[in-house]
Design an enzyme around this catalytic site. Structure first.
Site, PDB file in Angstrom:
ATOM      1  N   GLY A 141      44.712  95.565  17.677  1.00  0.00           N
ATOM      2  CA  GLY A 141      45.249  96.394  19.060  1.00  0.00           C
ATOM      3  C   GLY A 141      44.672  95.898  20.486  1.00  0.00           C
ATOM      4  N   LYS A 142      43.719  94.812  20.445  1.00  0.00           N
ATOM      5  CA  LYS A 142      43.065  94.543  21.484  1.00  0.00           C
ATOM      6  C   LYS A 142      43.810  94.288  22.658  1.00  0.00           C
ATOM      7  CE  LYS A 142      40.685  91.425  19.217  1.00  0.00           C
ATOM      8  NZ  LYS A 142      41.423  91.360  17.894  1.00  0.00           N
ATOM      9  N   THR A 143      44.757  93.270  22.249  1.00  0.00           N
ATOM     10  CA  THR A 143      45.410  92.765  23.528  1.00  0.00           C
ATOM     11  C   THR A 143      46.540  93.708  23.941  1.00  0.00           C
ATOM     12  OG1 THR A 143      45.468  90.721  22.179  1.00  0.00           O
ATOM     13  CG2 THR A 143      46.916  91.110  24.194  1.00  0.00           C
ATOM     14  N   PRO A 153      41.969  90.177  14.247  1.00  0.00           N
ATOM     15  CA  PRO A 153      43.222  90.131  14.880  1.00  0.00           C
ATOM     16  C   PRO A 153      44.170  91.233  14.281  1.00  0.00           C
ATOM     17  CG  PRO A 153      42.571  88.120  13.436  1.00  0.00           C
ATOM     18  CD  PRO A 153      41.505  88.960  13.418  1.00  0.00           C
ATOM     19  N   GLY A 154      44.943  91.603  15.281  1.00  0.00           N
ATOM     20  CA  GLY A 154      45.838  92.494  15.062  1.00  0.00           C
ATOM     21  C   GLY A 154      45.387  94.001  14.876  1.00  0.00           C
ATOM     22  N   LYS A 202      32.763  96.019   6.229  1.00  0.00           N
ATOM     23  CA  LYS A 202      32.146  95.544   4.962  1.00  0.00           C
ATOM     24  C   LYS A 202      32.667  96.935   3.927  1.00  0.00           C
ATOM     25  CE  LYS A 202      28.689  92.507   5.732  1.00  0.00           C
ATOM     26  NZ  LYS A 202      26.945  92.249   5.859  1.00  0.00           N
ATOM     27  N   SER A 233      22.601  88.118   4.949  1.00  0.00           N
ATOM     28  CA  SER A 233      22.952  89.313   4.744  1.00  0.00           C
ATOM     29  C   SER A 233      23.532  89.258   3.128  1.00  0.00           C
ATOM     30  CB  SER A 233      24.261  90.056   5.483  1.00  0.00           C
ATOM     31  OG  SER A 233      25.364  89.406   5.201  1.00  0.00           O
ATOM     32  N   GLY A 245      37.045  92.375  17.669  1.00  0.00           N
ATOM     33  CA  GLY A 245      37.453  92.968  16.469  1.00  0.00           C
ATOM     34  C   GLY A 245      38.318  91.902  15.825  1.00  0.00           C
TER      35      GLY A 245
HETATM   36  P1  ADP Z   1      44.856  91.818  18.697  1.00  0.00           P
HETATM   37  O1  ADP Z   1      44.954  91.375  20.139  1.00  0.00           O
HETATM   38  O2  ADP Z   1      43.839  92.664  18.402  1.00  0.00           O
HETATM   39  O3  ADP Z   1      45.017  90.635  17.686  1.00  0.00           O
HETATM   40  P2  ADP Z   1      47.384  92.946  19.136  1.00  0.00           P
HETATM   41  O4  ADP Z   1      47.017  93.645  20.285  1.00  0.00           O
HETATM   42  O5  ADP Z   1      48.076  91.575  19.171  1.00  0.00           O
HETATM   43  O6  ADP Z   1      46.120  92.864  18.426  1.00  0.00           O
HETATM   44  O7  ADP Z   1      48.249  93.954  18.080  1.00  0.00           O
HETATM   45  C1  ADP Z   1      49.025  93.321  17.331  1.00  0.00           C
HETATM   46  C2  ADP Z   1      50.104  94.213  16.871  1.00  0.00           C
HETATM   47  O8  ADP Z   1      49.968  95.368  16.408  1.00  0.00           O
HETATM   48  C3  ADP Z   1      51.005  94.642  18.377  1.00  0.00           C
HETATM   49  O9  ADP Z   1      52.160  94.614  18.145  1.00  0.00           O
HETATM   50  C4  ADP Z   1      50.448  95.916  18.461  1.00  0.00           C
HETATM   51  O10 ADP Z   1      51.543  97.025  19.006  1.00  0.00           O
HETATM   52  C5  ADP Z   1      50.436  96.731  17.164  1.00  0.00           C
HETATM   53  N1  ADP Z   1      49.187  97.657  17.014  1.00  0.00           N
HETATM   54  C6  ADP Z   1      47.983  97.327  16.948  1.00  0.00           C
HETATM   55  N2  ADP Z   1      47.234  98.535  16.835  1.00  0.00           N
HETATM   56  C7  ADP Z   1      47.962  99.368  17.125  1.00  0.00           C
HETATM   57  C8  ADP Z   1      47.711 100.821  17.086  1.00  0.00           C
HETATM   58  N3  ADP Z   1      46.555 101.454  17.162  1.00  0.00           N
HETATM   59  N4  ADP Z   1      48.926 101.563  17.205  1.00  0.00           N
HETATM   60  C9  ADP Z   1      50.126 101.219  17.609  1.00  0.00           C
HETATM   61  N5  ADP Z   1      50.164  99.823  17.503  1.00  0.00           N
HETATM   62  C10 ADP Z   1      49.172  99.168  17.270  1.00  0.00           C
END
Ligand code: ADP
Length: 762
Positions: free
Chosen positions: A349-351, A346-347, A707, A664, A344
């Site tokens: 919540g994957k990590t 960035p940001g 999209k 697409s 997905g």
């Molecule tokens: P990714 O690995 O997808 O790039 P991160 O896991 O680093 O994203 O998430 C970025 C920030 O957003 C982190 O501080 C995370 O705690 C917060 N975050 C992302 N998704 C959620 C969620 N569903 N609920 C709470 N915090 C979230």
């Protein structure tokens, strides 16, 4: 059972040999007396006296005098000469008559040389006899008596493992020198044979003894060392520290051997050598690893779910899948299950959910970034022969976690690339393969480590660049990005409280309303995830902290219109669509690594000669789509064919899309061209996505949820999607669908008809 000829003396078991009386004429049927003269002749077979025939004997014998009659069944005979047995006569009463003559030696032996060889042989016999398990050293007593090698041979003859033929063949050699050589060899060979037999028998016993002895010595050393250490705690050397650490680490045998080897090198090299640093680092690393096998714990699913809900808002599908995985691990009593790949923007919540999983499982969490890794050695480590050699990132991660079963998030597996230094993906494959990873060998460590208890989670922004063999092994879970509503929830429940805590603001000191948060989400961020949102909130809290500390306001309330100052930036101008369209321009939808985007496909005709120009980042990929679109439009509008001949056509696709979006955009280009040739504008509030075929079929595309979210964000009201993608609508958040009119289509004419670009068939 026989005898070897001798120079002076011989020990003969009774009955094994024919002993003649002093007149050399009769076989003795009795035990002879001491002092009797005898002739020893050897029978070829083991026969009773009654069974002897004239040809039963070897043709050479020995004469001698009986010097000892031993009660245990041996005669000792002092021999004098080798004799030829010329004729044997056997009478009825079984007495034997012999005609003998002395047989001469050739090649006399050098006495001095024999003395030297005798000395050596005695030493060999002595040490051999000392090793005999029973009767230690019995032979040593005789050693002094023996004055020739022949005597020794005679003494040993009864125990020699040679056949009578072999022994006789020595007797038959006329060269005294050669005979000596042969005897000597025979004796040494026999000693060796005995030794080997003894060893085989006592090997097991000795092995035990060795082990006991070794452990006794070790205990002793340990005890003494401890005592020394206690006397001088400040002097416990580095080496000693490593010894203790190796001892306590519980490493497997191969690792222990390697560590001991390196430790010995360190001892030899001394602390100041060039190499000692490398050796030191190595020991520090391997003894710092956890070699303990952790037990698989049973995880309470409800609790795990609660932890996941507490750490992350939403992500229901993802959490469901994670709980399934935990359930399977519980049932199979395993530490790891299938390898999950979170994909997905960035940001999203994957990590961080990886961290949540670790918390739910009550395990350590470690993150290993693979972005930009090009070297196999980054994964698998450098061989220690390199200067500056280091362990690979995987083992480094294990070391950081301090346990053997962490939850390891391998970040950005889509950013791996191969180079001349090997393919990191194939090394990673080994790490992830449950068949192989229990003996993963990092080049630096040079010994296997068991990774099978590690729970691996991989993350990627896009699947396109994840190497196929890796992808095969993983289970893909997609993170689709958040809707504004979800972002608001995440901001309120997680990001804002965290940001406040980080700068030490208490909740009563600061009030950030929903409207303010919504404005930040809408005007100060532009992303699928919440990473920038988090940054904005951090900035907001830092600025607020200054205000609060200055005492300007104990209870600070932030207003929408102050955001520009607090965030110190201008609002982002969003690609909001307008209402008025222009002929030849159509809103398309693209999928990018940061989520979905809208893009405007522009077409223009200028006077010319039918040239076609395609510009924009996607040049080549778009060319194919555009060629299909042009042909299709020509066939749909035959009456406009002339336009294409008299003009040059320019198609422009703005930046923002990825190469995969080429196909697409097919329907969008077709529509843009149709709008251009008909001169009928299409409102920007209508967007579309879909591949197009030469026949005018609209084909399915990927990334629909992203999209559609982008379309809604940009203010689009109606979207044409391929009918075959209707299934994907399930994954689109309700609040997005509510605001969009979704129109599934199968043919280009469906779109063009709906936009009044062609006449619809009744
Ligand atoms: P990714 O690995 O997808 O790039 P991160 O896991 O680093 O994203 O998430 C970025 C920030 O957003 C982190 O501080 C995370 O705690 C917060 N975050 C992302 N998704 C959620 C969620 N569903 N609920 C709470 N915090 C979230």
């Amino acid at each position: 059972m026989a005898v070897v000829p001798i120079y002076n003396r011989i020990i003969v078991p009774f009955g094994s040999i024919v002993i003649m009386n002093e007149h050399y004429t009769k076989v003795t049927g009795r035990i002879p007396n001491e002092g009797e003269k005898t002739v020893l002749i050897l029978s070829r077979e083991n026969l009773l006296r009654e069974e002897f025939r004239e040809d039963s004997f070897y043709p050479i014998g020995v004469t001698g005098v009986i010097t000892e009659v031993n009660k245990s069944g041996y005669l000792v005979v002092r021999t004098s000469n080798r004799v030829n047995i010329n004729e044997v006569t056997i009478y009825r009463d079984h007495t034997i008559d012999l005609d003998i003559s002395k047989r001469k030696d050739t090649d006399p032996v050098d006495r001095e040389e024999e003395a030297l060889r005798l000395k050596k042989m005695k030493a060999a016999i002595n040490s051999f006899s000392m090793q005999m398990p029973n009767g230690k050293g019995v032979m040593s007593a005789f050693l002094a008596q023996w004055t020739s090698i022949g005597e020794i041979a005679a003494a040993m003859s009864p125990w020699m493992m040679n056949t009578p033929e072999e022994k006789y063949s020595v007797l038959a050699v006329d060269s005294a020198k050669e005979r000596l050589d042969l005897l000597e060899r025979m004796i040494y060979e026999n000693i060796e044979t005995y030794r080997i037999n003894n060893e085989a028998e006592s090997a097991q016993k000795e092995e035990y003894q060795k082990v006991y002895r070794e452990s006794a010595i070790r205990k002793q050393i340990e005890y003494l060392q401890k005592e020394l250490d206690e006397m001088h705690p400040e002097e416990v050397s580095e080496i000693r520290k490593f010894e203790i650490r190796i001892e306590e680490s519980g490493m497997n045998e191969t690792a222990r051997k390697e560590a001991d080897k390196v430790l010995n090198r360190l001892k030899q090299e001394g602390a100041n050598s060039v190499e000692s640093g490398i050796l030191y680092d190595y020991l520090d690393f391997v003894t710092g690893l956890s070699w303990k096998k952790e037990k698989a714990e049973t995880i309470d699913l409800d609790e795990a779910e609660q932890v996941l809900n507490e750490t992350h808002y939403g992500l229901d599908k993802v959490k469901k899948r994670i709980l399934e995985q935990i359930a399977v691990m519980n049932l199979k009593r395993m530490q790891a299950g299938s390898i999950l790949l979170f994909v997905g923007a960035p940001g999203t919540g994957k990590t961080s959910i990886g961290q949540g999983i670790a918390q739910a499982l009550n395990r350590k969490y470690v993150r290993v970034s693979l972005g930009g890794v090009r070297d196999e050695a980054d994964i698998r480590g450098h061989r220690r022969t390199y200067i500056g050699a280091m362990p690979g990132r995987i083992m480094d991660g294990i070391a950081k976690s301090g346990v053997s079963n962490p939850v390891m998030v391998l970040d950005e597996v889509d950013k791996l690339s191969a180079s001349y230094n090997g393919d990191p993906a194939s090394a990673l494959l080994e790490v992830l393969d449950p068949e192989q990873n229990n003996t993963f060998t990092d080049h630096y460590m040079n010994v296997p480590y068991d990774l099978s208890s590690v729970l691996f989670i991989c993350t990627a922004n896009s699947l396109d660049t994840v190497p196929a063999p890796l992808l095969d092994r993983m289970e893909v879970i997609s993170f689709q990005g958040y809707t504004p509503y979800e972002k608001l929830q995440i901001a309120e429940k997680h990001l804002l409280p965290k940001a406040m805590r980080a700068v030490g603001i208490r909740s009563e000191n600061l009030e950030v309303g929903e409207d303010v948060l919504n404005k930040i989400i809408a005007d100060y961020t532009r992303e699928a995830g919440v990473r920038t949102l988090k940054k904005r909130l951090d900035t907001l809290c830092r600025t607020a902290a200054v205000e609060i500390v200055r005492g300007n306001d104990k209870q600070l309330v932030i207003h929408e219109n102050e955001l520009r100052d607090y965030l110190d930036m201008r609002p982002i101008s969003h690609g909001k669509v307008g209402k008025e369209g222009k002929p030849g321009v159509v809103t398309g939808l693209a999928w990018t690594q940061v989520g979905g985007e809208i893009l405007f496909i522009e077409t223009l005709m200028t006077k010319g000669t039918g040239k076609i120009i395609v510009t924009g980042q996607l040049g080549d990929v778009m060319k194919e789509s555009s060629t299909i679109a042009i042909s299709l439009v020509k066939s749909l509008y035959p009456e406009k064919a002339e336009l294409f001949e008299k003009n040059d056509l320019h198609i422009h696709v703005p930046d923002g899309a990825t190469p995969k979006d080429g196909p697409s955009a097919g329907i969008t280009m077709t529509t843009a061209l149709a709008s251009l040739v008909t001169g009928i504008p299409v409102t920007p509030e209508t967007a579309m996505t879909g591949e197009i075929s030469l026949q005018g079929d609209v084909r399915p595309i990927g990334g629909l949820p992203e999209k559609l979210m982008a379309a809604q964000r940009a203010g689009v009201r109606r979207v044409f999607i391929p009918a075959e993608n209707e299934e994907d609508l399930r994954d689109v958040p309700g609040e997005v669908l509510e605001e969009l009119q979704i129109v599934p289509v199968r043919r280009a004419e469906d779109v063009l008809g709906a936009l009044s670009l062609v006449e619809t068939k009744e």
